[in-house]
Design a protein around this motif. Structure first.
Motif, short mmCIF file in Angstrom:
data_model
loop_
_atom_site.label_atom_id
_atom_site.label_comp_id
_atom_site.label_asym_id
_atom_site.label_seq_id
_atom_site.Cartn_x
_atom_site.Cartn_y
_atom_site.Cartn_z
N ASP A 1 48.20 63.22 62.50
CA ASP A 1 49.56 62.95 62.96
C ASP A 1 50.52 62.93 61.77
OD1 ASP A 1 48.68 62.69 65.56
OD2 ASP A 1 48.46 60.50 65.42
N LYS A 2 51.75 63.36 62.04
CA LYS A 2 52.81 63.31 61.03
C LYS A 2 53.13 61.86 60.70
CE LYS A 2 55.77 66.84 62.45
NZ LYS A 2 57.12 67.27 62.80
N ARG A 3 53.32 61.57 59.41
CA ARG A 3 53.82 60.25 59.01
C ARG A 3 55.34 60.32 58.98
NH1 ARG A 3 49.64 59.82 54.06
NH2 ARG A 3 47.80 59.26 55.27
N SER B 1 47.04 71.64 66.07
CA SER B 1 46.05 70.96 66.91
C SER B 1 44.63 71.24 66.41
CB SER B 1 46.17 71.47 68.35
OG SER B 1 45.75 72.84 68.40
N PRO B 2 43.68 70.38 66.76
CA PRO B 2 42.28 70.66 66.39
C PRO B 2 41.80 72.02 66.92
CG PRO B 2 42.48 68.38 67.08
CD PRO B 2 43.80 69.05 67.38
N GLU B 3 42.24 72.39 68.11
CA GLU B 3 41.83 73.67 68.70
C GLU B 3 42.35 74.85 67.88
OE1 GLU B 3 41.59 70.37 71.19
OE2 GLU B 3 43.50 71.19 70.45
N ASP B 4 43.62 74.81 67.50
CA ASP B 4 44.21 75.87 66.69
C ASP B 4 43.53 75.94 65.31
OD1 ASP B 4 46.20 77.94 66.10
OD2 ASP B 4 47.08 76.46 64.74
N PHE B 5 43.26 74.77 64.74
CA PHE B 5 42.60 74.72 63.43
C PHE B 5 41.22 75.36 63.51
CE2 PHE B 5 40.72 73.19 59.59
CZ PHE B 5 41.77 72.87 58.74
N LYS B 6 40.47 75.04 64.55
CA LYS B 6 39.12 75.61 64.73
C LYS B 6 39.18 77.12 64.92
CE LYS B 6 37.22 71.30 66.51
NZ LYS B 6 36.83 70.55 67.71
N ALA B 7 40.23 77.61 65.57
CA ALA B 7 40.41 79.06 65.73
C ALA B 7 40.65 79.73 64.37
CB ALA B 7 41.57 79.36 66.68
N LYS B 8 41.42 79.06 63.51
CA LYS B 8 41.67 79.59 62.16
C LYS B 8 40.37 79.61 61.34
CE LYS B 8 46.57 78.19 61.66
NZ LYS B 8 47.04 79.29 62.43
N ILE B 9 39.52 78.60 61.51
CA ILE B 9 38.21 78.59 60.84
C ILE B 9 37.40 79.79 61.30
CG2 ILE B 9 35.98 77.39 60.63
CD1 ILE B 9 37.55 74.71 60.92
N ALA B 10 37.35 80.01 62.61
CA ALA B 10 36.58 81.13 63.18
C ALA B 10 37.10 82.47 62.66
CB ALA B 10 36.64 81.08 64.70
N ASN C 1 39.95 65.29 62.48
CA ASN C 1 41.05 65.19 61.52
C ASN C 1 40.75 66.19 60.40
OD1 ASN C 1 43.14 64.35 59.89
ND2 ASN C 1 42.70 62.17 60.14
N PHE C 2 41.25 67.41 60.58
CA PHE C 2 40.96 68.52 59.67
C PHE C 2 42.08 68.72 58.66
CE2 PHE C 2 38.59 69.57 63.51
CZ PHE C 2 37.40 70.07 63.02
N TYR C 3 41.69 69.18 57.47
CA TYR C 3 42.63 69.62 56.44
C TYR C 3 42.12 70.96 55.91
CZ TYR C 3 44.57 64.88 56.01
OH TYR C 3 45.18 63.67 56.24
N THR D 1 50.34 52.04 55.96
CA THR D 1 50.33 53.21 56.86
C THR D 1 49.02 53.33 57.62
OG1 THR D 1 49.52 54.63 55.07
CG2 THR D 1 51.91 54.56 55.42
N GLU D 2 48.07 52.44 57.37
CA GLU D 2 46.73 52.59 57.94
C GLU D 2 46.36 51.40 58.83
OE1 GLU D 2 45.34 55.43 57.04
OE2 GLU D 2 46.56 55.85 55.30
N SER D 3 45.58 51.68 59.87
CA SER D 3 44.98 50.60 60.66
C SER D 3 43.84 50.01 59.82
CB SER D 3 44.42 51.17 61.96
OG SER D 3 43.34 52.05 61.69
N GLU D 4 43.32 48.87 60.24
CA GLU D 4 42.19 48.25 59.52
C GLU D 4 41.00 49.20 59.43
OE1 GLU D 4 41.42 45.39 57.76
OE2 GLU D 4 43.58 45.11 57.77
N ASP D 5 40.70 49.89 60.54
CA ASP D 5 39.58 50.84 60.56
C ASP D 5 39.78 51.98 59.57
OD1 ASP D 5 38.08 49.51 62.40
OD2 ASP D 5 38.43 50.91 64.07
#
Length: 188
Positions: free
Chosen positions: A41-43, A56-65, A79-81, A140-144
């Motif tokens: 998500d954008k900060r 989106s994760p779907e678009d990112f996975k398509a770029k990997i493929a 959470n891909f980079y 900027t982060e949750s405890e987890d």
């Protein structure tokens, strides 16, 4: 025209790599930021196409493929980079060097791909305790997420020895000056 080189800054989250990369970009004219692609998500204040290419994760996975990345990693679940090949090629073809602000695994993968045309710099925090304080103060982060980042930091700091340069960020002004020195020596 001489092709640009690649400079990769990596560090545990909160070590100061983004601050140092921004300083280098403000100080060195023949340097351009490599904008990473991410599914996180954008900060607040971040801009698509300037800070990251948000997708989106779907678009990112398509770029990997489609083999569109120089490097990519699933840092946390869905959470891909990654760094787009097109981004790097466009900049270096202009004779401009590219600076990256990415995770440790991605940095080492780029080094494998580009060899001597790439310099890897690991920004080391003074200690894990100070790193934890910096992350908490960012708020900027949750405890987890905070726990995940701190756990990951220990693993990342063990990889520092695989980098070309280890830069200790215990004094920001000193680290900024050293950053400029390291980069200008490499790209000249």
């Amino acid at each position: 025209m001489k092709k640009g080189k690649l400079i990769v800054f990596s560090a545990p989250s909160g070590a100061g790599k983004t601050t140092l990369v921004r300083h280098a970009l403000d100080s060195i004219s023949n340097l351009k930021f490599s904008i990473s692609c991410t599914t996180r998500d954008k900060r607040e204040g971040e801009v698509h196409g300037k800070d990251y290419y948000f997708t989106s994760p779907e678009d990112f996975k398509a770029k990997i493929a489609n083999d569109e990345f120089v490097e990519h990693e699933e840092v946390y679940h869905d959470n891909f980079y990654g760094t787009l090949k097109s981004e790097v090629d466009k900049i270096t073809a202009e004779g401009i060097s590219v600076i990256f602000d990415i995770d440790v695994i991605g940095a080492l993968n780029i080094k494998k791909l580009y060899g001597d045309e790439c310099l890897t710099v690991f920004v080391n925090p003074p200690s894990l305790e100070i790193l934890k304080e910096r992350l908490i103060s960012r708020n900027t982060e949750s405890e987890d997420k905070l726990k995940q980042r701190i756990d990951k930091a220990g693993i990342e700091m063990e990889k520092a020895k695989e980098f070309d340069v280890i830069l200790l960020n215990d004094d920001l002004e000193t680290a900024k000056a050293k950053t400029i020195e390291i980069i200008t020596d490499f790209i000249k």
